[in-house]
Design a protein around this motif. Structure first.
Motif, PDB file in Angstrom:
ATOM      1  N   MET A   1       0.841  -1.178   0.000  1.00  0.00           N
ATOM      2  CA  MET A   1       0.000   0.000   0.000  1.00  0.00           C
ATOM      3  C   MET A   1       0.886   1.241   0.000  1.00  0.00           C
ATOM      4  N   ASN A   2       0.345   2.338  -0.525  1.00  0.00           N
ATOM      5  CA  ASN A   2       1.120   3.575  -0.562  1.00  0.00           C
ATOM      6  C   ASN A   2       1.039   4.289   0.779  1.00  0.00           C
ATOM      7  N   ILE A   3       1.725   5.413   0.892  1.00  0.00           N
ATOM      8  CA  ILE A   3       1.805   6.102   2.177  1.00  0.00           C
ATOM      9  C   ILE A   3       0.444   6.610   2.649  1.00  0.00           C
ATOM     10  N   GLY A   4      -0.390   7.054   1.730  1.00  0.00           N
ATOM     11  CA  GLY A   4      -1.730   7.516   2.088  1.00  0.00           C
ATOM     12  C   GLY A   4      -2.577   6.382   2.658  1.00  0.00           C
ATOM     13  N   GLN A   5      -2.477   5.227   2.050  1.00  0.00           N
ATOM     14  CA  GLN A   5      -3.217   4.064   2.547  1.00  0.00           C
ATOM     15  C   GLN A   5      -2.665   3.598   3.885  1.00  0.00           C
ATOM     16  N   ALA A   6      -1.344   3.632   4.033  1.00  0.00           N
ATOM     17  CA  ALA A   6      -0.733   3.248   5.299  1.00  0.00           C
ATOM     18  C   ALA A   6      -1.141   4.231   6.395  1.00  0.00           C
ATOM     19  N   ALA A   7      -1.230   5.503   6.044  1.00  0.00           N
ATOM     20  CA  ALA A   7      -1.666   6.520   7.011  1.00  0.00           C
ATOM     21  C   ALA A   7      -3.102   6.255   7.455  1.00  0.00           C
ATOM     22  N   ALA A   8      -3.968   5.977   6.507  1.00  0.00           N
ATOM     23  CA  ALA A   8      -5.369   5.692   6.838  1.00  0.00           C
ATOM     24  C   ALA A   8      -5.494   4.427   7.674  1.00  0.00           C
ATOM     25  N   ALA A   9      -4.723   3.406   7.349  1.00  0.00           N
ATOM     26  CA  ALA A   9      -4.804   2.129   8.058  1.00  0.00           C
ATOM     27  C   ALA A   9      -4.208   2.191   9.464  1.00  0.00           C
ATOM     28  N   SER A  10      -3.244   3.072   9.664  1.00  0.00           N
ATOM     29  CA  SER A  10      -2.543   3.128  10.954  1.00  0.00           C
ATOM     30  C   SER A  10      -3.015   4.251  11.873  1.00  0.00           C
ATOM     31  N   GLY A  11      -3.635   5.274  11.283  1.00  0.00           N
ATOM     32  CA  GLY A  11      -4.017   6.434  12.081  1.00  0.00           C
ATOM     33  C   GLY A  11      -2.875   7.415  12.275  1.00  0.00           C
ATOM     34  N   VAL A  12      -1.775   7.233  11.564  1.00  0.00           N
ATOM     35  CA  VAL A  12      -0.613   8.116  11.626  1.00  0.00           C
ATOM     36  C   VAL A  12      -0.585   8.917  10.324  1.00  0.00           C
ATOM     37  N   SER A  13      -0.452  10.215  10.411  1.00  0.00           N
ATOM     38  CA  SER A  13      -0.464  11.039   9.198  1.00  0.00           C
ATOM     39  C   SER A  13       0.726  10.710   8.299  1.00  0.00           C
ATOM     40  N   ALA A  14       0.554  10.969   7.024  1.00  0.00           N
ATOM     41  CA  ALA A  14       1.628  10.726   6.056  1.00  0.00           C
ATOM     42  C   ALA A  14       2.861  11.557   6.417  1.00  0.00           C
ATOM     43  N   LYS A  15       2.640  12.778   6.901  1.00  0.00           N
ATOM     44  CA  LYS A  15       3.763  13.635   7.298  1.00  0.00           C
ATOM     45  C   LYS A  15       4.552  12.988   8.438  1.00  0.00           C
ATOM     46  N   MET A  16       3.835  12.425   9.425  1.00  0.00           N
ATOM     47  CA  MET A  16       4.525  11.769  10.542  1.00  0.00           C
ATOM     48  C   MET A  16       5.215  10.483  10.076  1.00  0.00           C
ATOM     49  N   ILE A  17       4.600   9.769   9.166  1.00  0.00           N
ATOM     50  CA  ILE A  17       5.241   8.554   8.643  1.00  0.00           C
ATOM     51  C   ILE A  17       6.566   8.921   7.992  1.00  0.00           C
ATOM     52  N   ARG A  18       6.574   9.991   7.206  1.00  0.00           N
ATOM     53  CA  ARG A  18       7.824  10.435   6.572  1.00  0.00           C
ATOM     54  C   ARG A  18       8.866  10.800   7.630  1.00  0.00           C
ATOM     55  N   TYR A  19       8.409  11.485   8.695  1.00  0.00           N
ATOM     56  CA  TYR A  19       9.335  11.853   9.767  1.00  0.00           C
ATOM     57  C   TYR A  19       9.866  10.600  10.454  1.00  0.00           C
ATOM     58  N   TYR A  20       8.989   9.653  10.774  1.00  0.00           N
ATOM     59  CA  TYR A  20       9.431   8.412  11.419  1.00  0.00           C
ATOM     60  C   TYR A  20      10.408   7.653  10.527  1.00  0.00           C
ATOM     61  N   GLU A  21      10.208   7.731   9.229  1.00  0.00           N
ATOM     62  CA  GLU A  21      11.157   7.102   8.302  1.00  0.00           C
ATOM     63  C   GLU A  21      12.500   7.838   8.357  1.00  0.00           C
ATOM     64  N   GLU A  22      12.432   9.166   8.376  1.00  0.00           N
ATOM     65  CA  GLU A  22      13.650   9.984   8.407  1.00  0.00           C
ATOM     66  C   GLU A  22      14.517   9.662   9.622  1.00  0.00           C
ATOM     67  N   ILE A  23      13.902   9.410  10.771  1.00  0.00           N
ATOM     68  CA  ILE A  23      14.664   9.121  11.984  1.00  0.00           C
ATOM     69  C   ILE A  23      14.890   7.627  12.193  1.00  0.00           C
TER      70      ILE A  23
END
Length: 151
Positions: A1-23
């Protein structure tokens, strides 16, 4: 699934997912040839874990530690409990500090006449000139029969 779908499925915004990936907290399962992130169920589960840990006030460092422990099937539950108990102690310290702030502000608000005069013990305290005022106010409060001291 893409980041938007992962955000919807997890309840974590796409922006936060990118940040969590960055760190390095969460990484995508893979990337497409166009370099779009792809997430699987494991990554979504990890994102839900992070979201829940963060909602309980765990720091990013504590969350990383918990994620590491969660992934380690040979871990001892005592290690997990140690992290949780440390966090509880931090929360209790913050609660005590906040209660102290509330009491101080209540005392200052009680000492403020709240009228059209410019003298204000709240502003005096913030300006650092309240210690003498507090002593005077404490005496005034005692004379008026008010139980709580202003200090």
């Amino acid at each position: 699934m893409n980041i938007g779908q992962a955000a919807a499925a997890s309840g974590v915004s796409a922006k936060m997912i990118r940040y969590y990936e960055e760190i390095g907290l969460v990484l995508p399962e893979s990337r497409t040839s166009s370099n779009y992130r792809l997430y699987g169920e494991d990554e979504v589960h990890r994102l839900r874990f992070v979201r829940r840990a963060r909602s309980l006030g765990f720091s990013l460092e504590e969350t990383q530690k918990l994620l590491t422990l969660w992934a380690d099937k040979d871990r001892e539950s005592g290690e997990v409990k140690k992290v949780a108990l440390g966090h509880i102690a931090e929360l209790e310290d913050k609660i005590a500090a906040m209660r102290s702030m509330v009491e101080t502000l209540k005392d200052l608000a009680d000492c403020c006449h709240g009228d059209n005069r410019p003298n204000c013990p709240i502003l005096n305290d913030l300006a650092g000139s309240a210690p003498a005022l507090r002593r005077d106010v404490a005496g005034d409060r005692k004379a008026a029969g008010i139980g709580r001291s202003a200090s």
